[in-house]
Scaffold this motif. Structure first.
Motif, PDB file in Angstrom:
ATOM      1  N   LEU A  40      79.275  28.171   5.897  1.00  0.00           N
ATOM      2  CA  LEU A  40      78.246  27.762   5.065  1.00  0.00           C
ATOM      3  C   LEU A  40      78.529  26.237   4.609  1.00  0.00           C
ATOM      4  O   LEU A  40      79.369  25.949   4.030  1.00  0.00           O
ATOM      5  CB  LEU A  40      78.053  28.688   3.904  1.00  0.00           C
ATOM      6  N   PRO A  41      77.772  25.418   4.965  1.00  0.00           N
ATOM      7  CA  PRO A  41      78.027  23.772   4.667  1.00  0.00           C
ATOM      8  C   PRO A  41      77.792  23.634   3.052  1.00  0.00           C
ATOM      9  O   PRO A  41      77.074  24.485   2.455  1.00  0.00           O
ATOM     10  CB  PRO A  41      77.014  22.901   5.501  1.00  0.00           C
ATOM     11  N   LYS A  42      78.367  22.656   2.518  1.00  0.00           N
ATOM     12  CA  LYS A  42      78.387  22.561   1.091  1.00  0.00           C
ATOM     13  C   LYS A  42      76.895  22.209   0.679  1.00  0.00           C
ATOM     14  O   LYS A  42      76.345  22.366  -0.312  1.00  0.00           O
ATOM     15  CB  LYS A  42      79.140  21.495   0.598  1.00  0.00           C
ATOM     16  N   ARG A  43      76.137  21.600   1.722  1.00  0.00           N
ATOM     17  CA  ARG A  43      74.830  20.935   1.156  1.00  0.00           C
ATOM     18  C   ARG A  43      73.799  22.336   1.095  1.00  0.00           C
ATOM     19  O   ARG A  43      72.616  22.117   0.751  1.00  0.00           O
ATOM     20  CB  ARG A  43      74.288  20.067   2.165  1.00  0.00           C
ATOM     21  N   VAL A  44      74.075  23.185   1.631  1.00  0.00           N
ATOM     22  CA  VAL A  44      73.092  24.655   1.681  1.00  0.00           C
ATOM     23  C   VAL A  44      73.275  25.252   0.146  1.00  0.00           C
ATOM     24  O   VAL A  44      74.064  25.997   0.057  1.00  0.00           O
ATOM     25  CB  VAL A  44      73.482  25.405   2.778  1.00  0.00           C
ATOM     26  N   ARG A  45      72.537  24.865  -0.690  1.00  0.00           N
ATOM     27  CA  ARG A  45      72.729  25.625  -1.916  1.00  0.00           C
ATOM     28  C   ARG A  45      71.235  25.746  -2.523  1.00  0.00           C
ATOM     29  O   ARG A  45      70.390  24.889  -2.306  1.00  0.00           O
ATOM     30  CB  ARG A  45      73.232  24.641  -3.022  1.00  0.00           C
ATOM     31  N   GLY A  46      71.049  26.903  -2.910  1.00  0.00           N
ATOM     32  CA  GLY A  46      69.628  27.326  -3.767  1.00  0.00           C
ATOM     33  C   GLY A  46      68.396  27.483  -2.746  1.00  0.00           C
ATOM     34  O   GLY A  46      67.509  27.595  -2.796  1.00  0.00           O
ATOM     35  N   LYS A  47      69.011  27.791  -1.342  1.00  0.00           N
ATOM     36  CA  LYS A  47      67.813  28.020  -0.272  1.00  0.00           C
ATOM     37  C   LYS A  47      67.339  29.400   0.024  1.00  0.00           C
ATOM     38  O   LYS A  47      66.345  29.829   0.087  1.00  0.00           O
ATOM     39  CB  LYS A  47      68.540  27.299   1.035  1.00  0.00           C
ATOM     40  N   GLY A  48      68.387  30.243  -0.416  1.00  0.00           N
ATOM     41  CA  GLY A  48      67.743  31.621   0.024  1.00  0.00           C
ATOM     42  C   GLY A  48      67.072  32.432  -1.129  1.00  0.00           C
ATOM     43  O   GLY A  48      67.525  32.067  -2.323  1.00  0.00           O
ATOM     44  N   GLN A  49      66.337  33.143  -0.790  1.00  0.00           N
ATOM     45  CA  GLN A  49      65.364  33.889  -1.457  1.00  0.00           C
ATOM     46  C   GLN A  49      65.492  35.400  -1.562  1.00  0.00           C
ATOM     47  O   GLN A  49      64.949  36.074  -2.144  1.00  0.00           O
ATOM     48  CB  GLN A  49      64.038  33.297  -1.672  1.00  0.00           C
ATOM     49  N   GLU A  50      66.066  35.946  -0.472  1.00  0.00           N
ATOM     50  CA  GLU A  50      65.677  37.401  -0.226  1.00  0.00           C
ATOM     51  C   GLU A  50      66.596  38.058  -1.270  1.00  0.00           C
ATOM     52  O   GLU A  50      67.500  37.956  -1.833  1.00  0.00           O
ATOM     53  CB  GLU A  50      66.462  37.695   1.149  1.00  0.00           C
ATOM     54  N   ASP A  51      65.969  39.371  -1.244  1.00  0.00           N
ATOM     55  CA  ASP A  51      66.579  40.656  -2.361  1.00  0.00           C
ATOM     56  C   ASP A  51      67.948  40.920  -1.687  1.00  0.00           C
ATOM     57  O   ASP A  51      68.312  40.794  -0.578  1.00  0.00           O
ATOM     58  CB  ASP A  51      65.915  41.574  -2.530  1.00  0.00           C
ATOM     59  N   VAL A  52      68.962  40.902  -2.673  1.00  0.00           N
ATOM     60  CA  VAL A  52      70.259  41.647  -2.292  1.00  0.00           C
ATOM     61  C   VAL A  52      70.419  42.963  -2.750  1.00  0.00           C
ATOM     62  O   VAL A  52      70.152  43.185  -3.888  1.00  0.00           O
ATOM     63  CB  VAL A  52      71.387  40.486  -2.734  1.00  0.00           C
ATOM     64  N   VAL A  53      70.765  43.809  -1.874  1.00  0.00           N
ATOM     65  CA  VAL A  53      71.025  45.342  -2.281  1.00  0.00           C
ATOM     66  C   VAL A  53      72.409  45.671  -1.484  1.00  0.00           C
ATOM     67  O   VAL A  53      72.739  45.510  -0.645  1.00  0.00           O
ATOM     68  CB  VAL A  53      69.963  46.135  -1.427  1.00  0.00           C
ATOM     69  N   PHE A  54      73.246  46.288  -2.462  1.00  0.00           N
ATOM     70  CA  PHE A  54      74.594  46.598  -1.955  1.00  0.00           C
ATOM     71  C   PHE A  54      74.289  48.296  -1.949  1.00  0.00           C
ATOM     72  O   PHE A  54      73.728  48.837  -2.673  1.00  0.00           O
ATOM     73  CB  PHE A  54      75.706  46.431  -3.076  1.00  0.00           C
ATOM     74  N   GLU A  55      75.296  48.873  -1.076  1.00  0.00           N
ATOM     75  CA  GLU A  55      75.345  50.373  -0.786  1.00  0.00           C
ATOM     76  C   GLU A  55      75.847  51.082  -1.948  1.00  0.00           C
ATOM     77  O   GLU A  55      75.507  52.221  -2.257  1.00  0.00           O
ATOM     78  CB  GLU A  55      75.672  50.560   0.494  1.00  0.00           C
ATOM     79  N   THR A  56      76.935  50.413  -2.330  1.00  0.00           N
ATOM     80  CA  THR A  56      77.775  51.319  -3.298  1.00  0.00           C
ATOM     81  C   THR A  56      77.903  51.082  -4.569  1.00  0.00           C
ATOM     82  O   THR A  56      78.094  51.606  -5.523  1.00  0.00           O
ATOM     83  CB  THR A  56      79.153  51.137  -2.756  1.00  0.00           C
ATOM     84  N   PHE A  57      76.763  50.200  -5.181  1.00  0.00           N
ATOM     85  CA  PHE A  57      76.838  49.968  -6.549  1.00  0.00           C
ATOM     86  C   PHE A  57      75.534  48.825  -6.525  1.00  0.00           C
ATOM     87  O   PHE A  57      75.170  48.335  -5.750  1.00  0.00           O
ATOM     88  CB  PHE A  57      77.957  49.387  -7.232  1.00  0.00           C
ATOM     89  N   ASP A  58      75.031  48.924  -7.905  1.00  0.00           N
ATOM     90  CA  ASP A  58      73.902  48.002  -8.260  1.00  0.00           C
ATOM     91  C   ASP A  58      74.432  46.951  -9.020  1.00  0.00           C
ATOM     92  O   ASP A  58      74.632  46.933 -10.031  1.00  0.00           O
ATOM     93  CB  ASP A  58      73.075  49.025  -9.058  1.00  0.00           C
ATOM     94  N   TRP A  59      74.247  45.821  -7.997  1.00  0.00           N
ATOM     95  CA  TRP A  59      74.777  44.580  -8.768  1.00  0.00           C
ATOM     96  C   TRP A  59      73.827  44.061  -9.819  1.00  0.00           C
ATOM     97  O   TRP A  59      74.494  43.316 -10.735  1.00  0.00           O
ATOM     98  CB  TRP A  59      74.791  43.481  -7.701  1.00  0.00           C
ATOM     99  N   THR A  60      72.730  44.407  -9.952  1.00  0.00           N
ATOM    100  CA  THR A  60      71.619  44.135 -11.037  1.00  0.00           C
ATOM    101  C   THR A  60      72.121  44.287 -12.356  1.00  0.00           C
ATOM    102  O   THR A  60      71.822  43.803 -13.572  1.00  0.00           O
ATOM    103  CB  THR A  60      70.156  44.525 -10.810  1.00  0.00           C
ATOM    104  N   GLU A  61      72.949  45.276 -12.494  1.00  0.00           N
ATOM    105  CA  GLU A  61      73.616  45.701 -13.736  1.00  0.00           C
ATOM    106  C   GLU A  61      74.428  44.608 -14.527  1.00  0.00           C
ATOM    107  O   GLU A  61      74.780  44.545 -15.561  1.00  0.00           O
ATOM    108  CB  GLU A  61      74.630  47.003 -13.581  1.00  0.00           C
TER     109      GLU A  61
END
Length: 375
Positions: A40-61
């Motif tokens: 991942l280049p350093k210049r790529v920051r704040g581009k992604g918008q997709e939801d992130v879902v983990f299988e083993t825990f709820d990171w939104t906590e």
């Protein structure tokens, strides 16, 4: 077989992992395997918008916490960049960072993913005073190990001590393979030399986890005992000014040279005598093997992967962490006795050549890759 090596930092960035993987690529390509590097280049920051879902825990906590939110945004950015840049399949993906591994498995679910865990990011943050032990950031990062076990096809790490460290966080620690780092011996050219004054060298990022404050206090004690030396510090980081101020306070400034960051310190190291680094924690400590291959006597702390590389009194010296007097006494042994220093360095070189050769890593990785995707 076509393999993708998925890094977090670009290969030109400092650090043992980033510098080692291109040599792995070169060796595999000479064997006729196809291998690409991705990061991942350093210049790529704040581009992604997709939801992130983990299988083993709820990171939104843990959301609303600055470090966690930054981690998740980096995950999103890695997804965005991967979708943009990778549009063809690979037989195997070998990731070298948790974000890289989890993103690759999300986007290429049918491709076997191996993940090498090289270090304890959370431990480094705690030692560097960035997060609190047991706090929400620490809890979040520890849960990532369980997510990696659930998602990837093979977990690897670089030392037995680090496998023990993560064992409580996973269901099957016995399935984690240990492959210590390896180094291309051609990069290291020991040089016969005689220094009138013993030359000490350390190479690291200047952060609290590396214990350089302990090193400076040990050097002050060494000087107080009447032992001449010069300490060369290669590296940069947020506590450089603090360390320079401490050197002045300890009346060491004329005995220390601060170089800042250097891309290939292994070209510089063979002209010194002793490598010393009193880390407070270290999953492997690649720089010790590199220093050994440069024929330097080794002095380190009895922590993590350092203790697996150094057999105390045989191929180097081990001291407890946080103990400047013990470190000063170890340094005094190698500063005052050139023959003893030479014998330690020779034994260190012998072990590094046998145990930490790049060829050994290539052989072990070939078995992992073939098991993941038989021809």
């Amino acid at each position: 077989m076509n393999i993708l090596q998925a890094l977090f930092f670009p290969p030109e960035q400092p650090g043992g992992v980033s510098s080692m993987v291109p040599y792995i690529q070169e060796r595999f390509m000479k064997l006729g395997w196809q291998m690409e590097l991705f990061s991942l280049p350093k210049r790529v920051r704040g581009k992604g918008q997709e939801d992130v879902v983990f299988e083993t825990f709820d990171w939104t906590e843990f959301s609303g916490n600055a470090m966690v939110d930054k981690y998740i945004q980096t995950y999103r950015d890695y997804v965005w960049w991967t979708r943009l840049r990778l549009n063809r399949p690979f037989d195997i993906i070998h990731a070298h960072h948790p974000i890289a591994a989890l993103v690759m498995k999300q986007l290429f679910p049918d491709t076997p993913v191996a993940m090498t865990i090289h270090s304890s990011y959370e431990r480094e943050l705690i030692l560097n005073g960035k997060i609190e032990e047991g706090g929400p950031e620490h809890q979040f990062l520890m849960k990532i190990y369980g997510e990696l076990e659930a998602k990837t096809d093979q977990l690897l790490t670089v030392s037995e001590s680090f496998r023990s460290y993560i064992a409580p966080q996973v269901k099957h620690p016995e399935r984690i393979k240990v492959i210590p780092n390896g180094f291309d011996e051609k990069r290291f050219r020991p040089s016969a030399h005689e220094n009138e004054v013993t030359q000490l060298i350390t190479v690291c990022r200047l952060v609290p986890a590396k214990g350089l404050d302990i090193l400076l206090k040990a050097c002050a004690e060494l000087k107080r005992r009447g032992n001449p030396f010069v300490l060369h510090i290669i590296g940069d980081g947020p506590i450089r000014e603090e360390l320079e101020a401490l050197a002045v306070e300890l009346d060491l400034y004329d005995d220390i040279i601060f170089y800042g960051y250097m891309l290939h310190p292994e070209e510089f190291m063979p002209f010194f005598d002793v490598f010393v680094l009193p880390s407070r924690a270290e999953a492997f400590g690649s720089v010790f093997a590199e220093a050994a291959l440069c024929w330097l006597a080794l002095v380190g702390t009895n922590v993590g992967g350092i203790a697996e590389q150094i057999d105390d009194g045989v191929n180097g010296l081990l001291v407890p962490p946080e103990d400047p007097i013990a470190l000063a006494e170890a340094l005094e042994k190698v500063v005052t006795d050139p023959s003893y220093r030479y014998n330690l360095a020779r034994a260190g070189w012998d072990k590094a050549k046998k145990v930490y050769s790049l060829q050994r890593v290539i052989s072990q990785l070939k078995k992992v890759y073939i098991n993941l995707k038989p021809e």
